[in-house]
Design a protein around this motif. Structure first.
Motif: not given
Length: 405
Positions: A214-224, A245-248
Motif C-alpha cells: 500500500a505504500w506504493a499506491v499514491p495518495d490520490n489513487v482511489d477505487v473505481y 484511478g486518479n481522483t484528479d
C-alpha cells in the motif's frame, strides 16, 4: 359414324377396307381386322399410366435436403444419412435427384472431416469462445477488460456510462488500471443500489491482493468500478470490473500499481504476505471508536490483533532471508513479539484506562516508521502513505490505528 385411322407404317395408302361386318348377313370378310377409331381428330391414343404431355419423374425431397445440409455444413452427419436414404428411394421409386444426393453426401463427408479436425486442433473451442464473445457484445458488453489491463476512458472520466475504452500500456500515462473482476449472480436485475453496494464492498476487499504494498499506491489513487446496467443485465451481463484511478482525472496514472506474486520477488512477497495478517486484524476494529463505549468489543479486537502478531512473527522467522535482510527483519520480529504482549494485556483489561495504557504501548512498537529500514533493504516503497484512513490499509500511519511490519 366410324372414322378410319390415318395411314401409318402398318397400313398402306389407298382405299380402306370396309368396316368390320356388323352381322352375319353383311357379306364375306374382305380384309384384316380394324377396330373402329372413335375420335374427333387424328390424335394418338395413350395407354393407361402415361401422360400425353410427357411429365418428368419428380425429384426426391431427401436428396435436396442432403445437398442443402452439405453445402451449409450444418449437421453434416444428418446430411450424409439423408443422402444415403435418398439414393435408396430414388432406385425404388424411379425418382430423379441422384446427383443431388451424391453431392450432398460428398459435402457432408467433408464437413464431418473438418469438424473432426477442428476438435483435434482446438479450433472448435476457439470458435465457441469467439461466438460467446460476440454474443456478449450483442448483449451490451461493449468491451472486455481483465486483471492487469490499463486503459483510457473516453473524455478521461471513470464515472457515468461507458461504451468503450482504449487499452494502453501500463508503463505510460493511462486513466485506470484493472486489479480485479468478478460476476454477480441472480435472475432479475437487483437494482442500481444493490449492484453498486456489491461492487463497492468486493472491489475494496480485493485491492490489497493486487497492490500488496500500500505504500506504493499514491495518495490520490482511489477505487473505481464498471458495473452492469439494467439493459446489459437483461442480455446476460453480470461482470463487475474493479480498477484504480486518479481522483484528479486530468492527472491519470503512470506505471503499474501491481505488487503481487506476479511481480514481486520471493522476499518481497514473504514480507508483504506477513503484513497482510496484521492489517486484516487491524481492520476488524469495533465500529464504536471509543473504548468507553464498547470495552468488550475492543477487548475482542485486541485478542485478534494479538493472535495476528503471533502469526506474523512466525511467518517472518520461518522465511529464509538473504544476509542483508536478516538483521532488519530480526529487529522487527522482536518489536512484534513485544507488541503482542501488550495487546494480550489490553485484551484482559478490566477498564478503559488499562486498555488504553497497553494499547498505546503495543501500537508504538509496530509503528510503520520502524519498518523503513527493512523495506529499503527489500526494495519496497519507503515513504508511508499520508492518508488518514481508519487503520485498515497497510502501512497507514495517520491516526495510529494502522500498522504493518
Amino acid at each position: 359414324m366410324a372414322i378410319p385411322p390415318p395411314p401409318g407404317p402398318q397400313q398402306p395408302d389407298g382405299p380402306f377396307p370396309p368396316p368390320y361386318p356388323q352381322g352375319p348377313h353383311q357379306g364375306p370378310y374382305q380384309g384384316p381386322y380394324q377396330a373402329p377409331y372413335e375420335a374427333s381428330g387424328p390424335y394418338q391414343v395413350w395407354g393407361q399410366g402415361y401422360s400425353p404431355y410427357n411429365r418428368p419423374a419428380p425429384v426426391n425431397g431427401l436428396a435436396i435436403a442432403a445437398l442443402v445440409l452439405g453445402v451449409l455444413c450444418f449437421l453434416p452427419a444428418v446430411g450424409l444419412v439423408l443422402g444415403i436414404v435418398a439414393l435408396a428411394q430414388i432406385r425404388k421409386r424411379g425418382e430423379r435427384g441422384k446427383g443431388l444426393a451424391v453431392g450432398g453426401m460428398v459435402m457432408s463427408s467433408l464437413g464431418i472431416a473438418l469438424f473432426a479436425l477442428a476438435l483435434a486442433t482446438g479450433g472448435a473451442r476457439d470458435f465457441w469462445d469467439g461466438f460467446k464473445d460476440g454474443a456478449g457484445d450483442s448483449a451490451g458488453t461493449a468491451f472486455t477488460l481483465k486483471k492487469g489491463d490499463c486503459f483510457d476512458a473516453p473524455g478521461g472520466s471513470l464515472e457515468g456510462l461507458a461504451y468503450d475504452v482504449d487499452k494502453v500500456p501500463c508503463a505510460g500515462r493511462h486513466d485506470a488500471e484493472v486489479f480485479a473482476d468478478f460476476k454477480m449472480s441472480g435472475g432479475s436485475y437487483p437494482g442500481d443500489s444493490k449492484v453498486v453496494d456489491a461492487a463497492d464492498s468486493k472491489c475494496y476487499a480485493l485491492q490489497d491482493a493486487y497492490a500488496m504494498d500500500a505504500w506504493a499506491v499514491p495518495d490520490n489513487v482511489d477505487v473505481y468500478y464498471f458495473t452492469p446496467t439494467r439493459d446489459s443485465w437483461s442480455g446476460g451481463d453480470r461482470s463487475i470490473t474493479c480498477m484504480f484511478g486518479n481522483t484528479d482525472e486530468k492527472s491519470g496514472l503512470k506505471g503499474s500499481l501491481r505488487k503481487d506474486d506476479f511481480t514481486l520477488n520471493a522476499h518481497q512477497f514473504a514480507y508483504l504476505q506477513a503484513a497482510v495478517v496484521l492489517n486484516e486484524a487491524m481492520d476488524s476494529a469495533p465500529e464504536k471508536g471509543y473504548v468507553e463505549d464498547d470495552l468488550p468489543g475492543h477487548k475482542e479486537w485486541a485478542t485478534r490483533v494479538s493472535v495476528a502478531l503471533d502469526d506474523q512473527a512466525r511467518l517472518l522467522r520461518g522465511h529464509g532471508w538473504f544476509p542483508a535482510a536478516e538483521k532488519p527483519i530480526a529487529v522487527l520480529v522482536d518489536d512484534i513479539e513485544a507488541s503482542r504482549k501488550e495487546w494480550t494485556k489490553a485484551a484482559a483489561a478490566e477498564d478503559a484506562d488499562t486498555f488504553y495504557a497497553h494499547y498505546e504501548k503495543g501500537l508504538k512498537l509496530i509503528d510503520p516508521r520502524r519498518t523503513v529500514t527493512a523495506r529499503k533493504v527489500l526494495g519496497l516503497a519507503t515513504t508511508p502513505p499520508s492518508s488518514d484512513g481508519g487503520g485498515g490499509n497497510q502501512g497507514d500511519g495517520g491516526d495510529g490505528t494502522g500498522a504493518e511490519v
